[in-house]
Write an enzyme that holds these catalytic residues in place. Structure first.
Site, PDB file in Angstrom:
ATOM      1  N   ARG A  81      -2.562  -4.044   3.083  1.00  0.00           N
ATOM      2  CA  ARG A  81      -1.797  -5.083   3.770  1.00  0.00           C
ATOM      3  C   ARG A  81      -2.744  -5.881   4.653  1.00  0.00           C
ATOM      4  NH1 ARG A  81       1.014  -5.955   8.584  1.00  0.00           N
ATOM      5  NH2 ARG A  81       2.977  -7.102   8.354  1.00  0.00           N
ATOM      6  N   SER A 122      11.187  -4.219  -0.110  1.00  0.00           N
ATOM      7  CA  SER A 122      11.747  -3.939   1.213  1.00  0.00           C
ATOM      8  C   SER A 122      13.228  -4.296   1.228  1.00  0.00           C
ATOM      9  CB  SER A 122      11.017  -4.767   2.276  1.00  0.00           C
ATOM     10  OG  SER A 122       9.701  -4.295   2.463  1.00  0.00           O
ATOM     11  N   LYS A 160       5.559  -3.765  13.523  1.00  0.00           N
ATOM     12  CA  LYS A 160       6.593  -4.804  13.492  1.00  0.00           C
ATOM     13  C   LYS A 160       7.639  -4.503  14.557  1.00  0.00           C
ATOM     14  CE  LYS A 160       6.169  -6.135   8.619  1.00  0.00           C
ATOM     15  NZ  LYS A 160       6.912  -6.367   7.349  1.00  0.00           N
TER      16      LYS A 160
END
Length: 219
Positions: A49, A118, A148
């Protein structure tokens, strides 16, 4: 041909620690060594990521990680970037709400690619993803997340509900510590997706082992 051999014959089950890299936690020079420590700790799945704009750097890092993951026979997934996954021949891609459509990713990457989606806190999204051919779905955040902090909260009971209606693996994400991980596995999580809990720790290898042992203890 080599890609198909890996996926069809030696790809391990999608169950265990799902380690996700983060450029904010890992320097460019330490990336490969940190990921190798996670692999030595028994991770079942690695996700690259990186939201950076340096395409050449990202491709170089992915190719280095792919070679490493092949040695450990662990799939490497790319976050968001279908084109990067296709260009480097990695094992698949993980898609969020704002990312390319599942059908597009499947067309680009082929039938053997691992595609995760997701679903945040939505059973409906998960059912749609399963019907569309996703290989796994991810829910969360179940707990406050370093990565997050504004992520939508997901209720623990959701895992129990989705396991009754899905036949594909389910990943849990969001602020997962080893103590919390045991509870998530008991509720039905097949994968614990972890960023800070592994790569933000002083001993990455030991952290990975701690998470993976949760699955071993559950048989």
């Amino acid at each position: 041909m080599n890609k198909q051999i890996f996926v069809d014959k030696i790809r391990p089950p999608l169950r265990g620690l799902y380690a996700i890299t983060d450029g904010a936690l890992i320097s460019v020079h330490a990336l490969v060594s940190r990921v190798e420590q996670v692999l030595q700790g028994g991770a079942a799945l690695i996700q690259y990521r990186d939201k950076g704009l340096d395409v050449a750097r990202r491709e170089c890092e992915v190719r280095a990680l792919l070679e490493l993951c092949r040695q450990y026979q662990v799939p490497l997934i790319i976050n968001d970037d279908v084109d990067l996954a296709q260009a480097t021949g990695t094992d698949g891609v993980h898609l969020g709400r704002e990312d390319p459509a599942l059908i597009y990713a499947r067309e680009k990457l082929g039938p053997h690619a691992i595609i995760g989606v997701s679903c945040y806190n939505s059973l409906e999204l998960a059912l749609q993803a399963q019907a569309g051919g996703a290989d796994y779905v991810a829910f969360g955040a179940f707990f406050p997340s370093h990565t997050k902090p504004q992520a939508r909260p997901a209720d623990m009971n959701l895992l129990t509900q989705v396991k009754m209606q899905l036949h594909i693996p389910v990943a849990a994400i969001g602020g997962i510590t080893p103590a919390r991980g045991a509870e998530l596995i008991a509720a039905g999580a097949d994968l614990l997706a972890v960023v800070h809990g592994v790569f933000g720790q002083p001993d990455v290898l030991a952290a990975a082992q701690t998470y993976q042992q949760l699955f071993t203890s559950k048989g």
